[in-house]
Design a protein around this motif. Structure first.
Motif, PDB file in Angstrom:
ATOM      1  N   VAL A  46       0.751  -1.170   0.003  1.00 52.17           N
ATOM      2  CA  VAL A  46      -0.122  -0.013  -0.089  1.00 52.17           C
ATOM      3  C   VAL A  46       0.958   1.096  -0.179  1.00 52.17           C
ATOM      4  CG1 VAL A  46      -1.593   1.160   1.433  1.00 52.17           C
ATOM      5  CG2 VAL A  46      -2.076  -1.283   1.052  1.00 52.17           C
ATOM      6  N   LEU A  47       1.939   1.306   0.925  1.00 47.48           N
ATOM      7  CA  LEU A  47       2.782   2.398   0.910  1.00 47.48           C
ATOM      8  C   LEU A  47       3.317   2.745  -0.490  1.00 47.48           C
ATOM      9  CD1 LEU A  47       4.511   4.520   2.668  1.00 47.48           C
ATOM     10  CD2 LEU A  47       5.931   2.718   3.272  1.00 47.48           C
ATOM     11  N   LEU A  48       3.964   1.556  -0.934  1.00 47.83           N
ATOM     12  CA  LEU A  48       4.743   1.736  -2.431  1.00 47.83           C
ATOM     13  C   LEU A  48       3.869   2.189  -3.410  1.00 47.83           C
ATOM     14  CD1 LEU A  48       7.051   1.240  -4.056  1.00 47.83           C
ATOM     15  CD2 LEU A  48       6.260  -0.878  -4.596  1.00 47.83           C
ATOM     16  N   HIS A  49       2.503   1.865  -3.504  1.00 45.08           N
ATOM     17  CA  HIS A  49       1.626   2.232  -4.451  1.00 45.08           C
ATOM     18  C   HIS A  49       1.405   3.675  -4.001  1.00 45.08           C
ATOM     19  CE1 HIS A  49       1.068  -1.428  -6.858  1.00 45.08           C
ATOM     20  NE2 HIS A  49       1.914  -1.754  -5.976  1.00 45.08           N
ATOM     21  N   THR A  50       0.884   4.127  -3.007  1.00 47.62           N
ATOM     22  CA  THR A  50       0.834   5.511  -2.628  1.00 47.62           C
ATOM     23  C   THR A  50       1.844   6.229  -2.963  1.00 47.62           C
ATOM     24  OG1 THR A  50      -0.532   4.665  -0.971  1.00 47.62           O
ATOM     25  CG2 THR A  50       0.031   7.068  -0.828  1.00 47.62           C
ATOM     26  N   ALA A  51       3.280   6.176  -2.793  1.00 45.84           N
ATOM     27  CA  ALA A  51       4.338   6.725  -3.002  1.00 45.84           C
ATOM     28  C   ALA A  51       4.492   6.755  -4.364  1.00 45.84           C
ATOM     29  CB  ALA A  51       5.505   5.869  -2.443  1.00 45.84           C
ATOM     30  N   LEU A  52       4.062   5.634  -5.310  1.00 47.20           N
ATOM     31  CA  LEU A  52       4.154   5.937  -6.876  1.00 47.20           C
ATOM     32  C   LEU A  52       3.443   7.008  -7.175  1.00 47.20           C
ATOM     33  CD1 LEU A  52       4.818   5.038  -9.677  1.00 47.20           C
ATOM     34  CD2 LEU A  52       2.500   3.464  -9.640  1.00 47.20           C
ATOM     35  N   LEU A  53       2.045   7.394  -6.877  1.00 49.43           N
ATOM     36  CA  LEU A  53       1.166   8.469  -7.161  1.00 49.43           C
ATOM     37  C   LEU A  53       1.777   9.730  -6.729  1.00 49.43           C
ATOM     38  CD1 LEU A  53      -2.229   6.329  -6.559  1.00 49.43           C
ATOM     39  CD2 LEU A  53      -1.150   6.845  -8.780  1.00 49.43           C
ATOM     40  N   ALA A  54       2.069   9.688  -5.559  1.00 49.95           N
ATOM     41  CA  ALA A  54       2.778  11.021  -4.942  1.00 49.95           C
ATOM     42  C   ALA A  54       3.942  11.046  -5.569  1.00 49.95           C
ATOM     43  CB  ALA A  54       2.904  10.754  -3.530  1.00 49.95           C
TER      44      ALA A  54
END
Length: 173
Positions: A46-54
């Protein structure tokens, strides 16, 4: 940059829709005897995919990533194709699709749709999107960092899924 921001926010909205569907499918799976594996790596995912968008937005806004039409439009095509593949996976798996690793006993292994050709087609979609979305507008660092981190995460995730499926198959035999 406004249209790129809209694209990234559109992908974020699509991800939120996935999470709503995943929660519903998780409730169904658990209510039907499903067991979850891989809880420890889920928050990292979840953190990785959120970081991708950010990262896509920050690198372009702060670093002034440049839209190069030849690369950018090709990557928009890859992002759209990845979305199509992802939703084909979701439709093919039906209630068995989830963002978590939950295996329901007595459910057959799905071998239709894109699973006819690939063992984990959803991860092909994730990898393609994670590389292409940042490259649409020149966020090269985000593309490289996500791809490297995602490669490590997917090696863990796929081993976890394979072990859960093998255990379920062994229980059925």
């Amino acid at each position: 940059m406004i249209w790129y921001t809209a694209l990234v926010l559109g992908v974020a909205a699509e991800r939120m829709a996935e999470l709503v569907l995943a929660r519903r499918n998780a409730r169904w799976s658990l209510a039907n005897g499903g067991s979850e594996s891989g809880r420890s790596h889920y928050p990292v995912m979840v953190l990785l995919h959120t970081a991708l968008l950010a990262g896509c937005l920050l690198e372009v806004w702060v670093g002034q990533g440049e839209f190069v039409p030849l690369v950018g439009w090709a990557m928009v095509g890859v992002v759209l194709a990845a979305q199509g593949l992802r939703w084909w996976c979701i439709a093919t798996l039906g209630r068995q699709w989830n963002t978590r690793v939950i295996v329901v006993p007595d459910q057959p292994l799905v071998t239709g749709g894109p699973y006819r050709w690939l063992r984990h087609p959803n991860y092909v979609a994730v990898a393609a999107e994670g590389t292409a979305l940042p490259l649409v507008h020149g966020a090269w660092a985000t593309a490289v960092v996500f791809t490297l981190c995602n490669t490590v995460l997917l090696s863990t995730r796929i081993r976890c899924e394979e072990a859960a499926l093998a255990a379920a198959k062994g229980a059925r035999a």
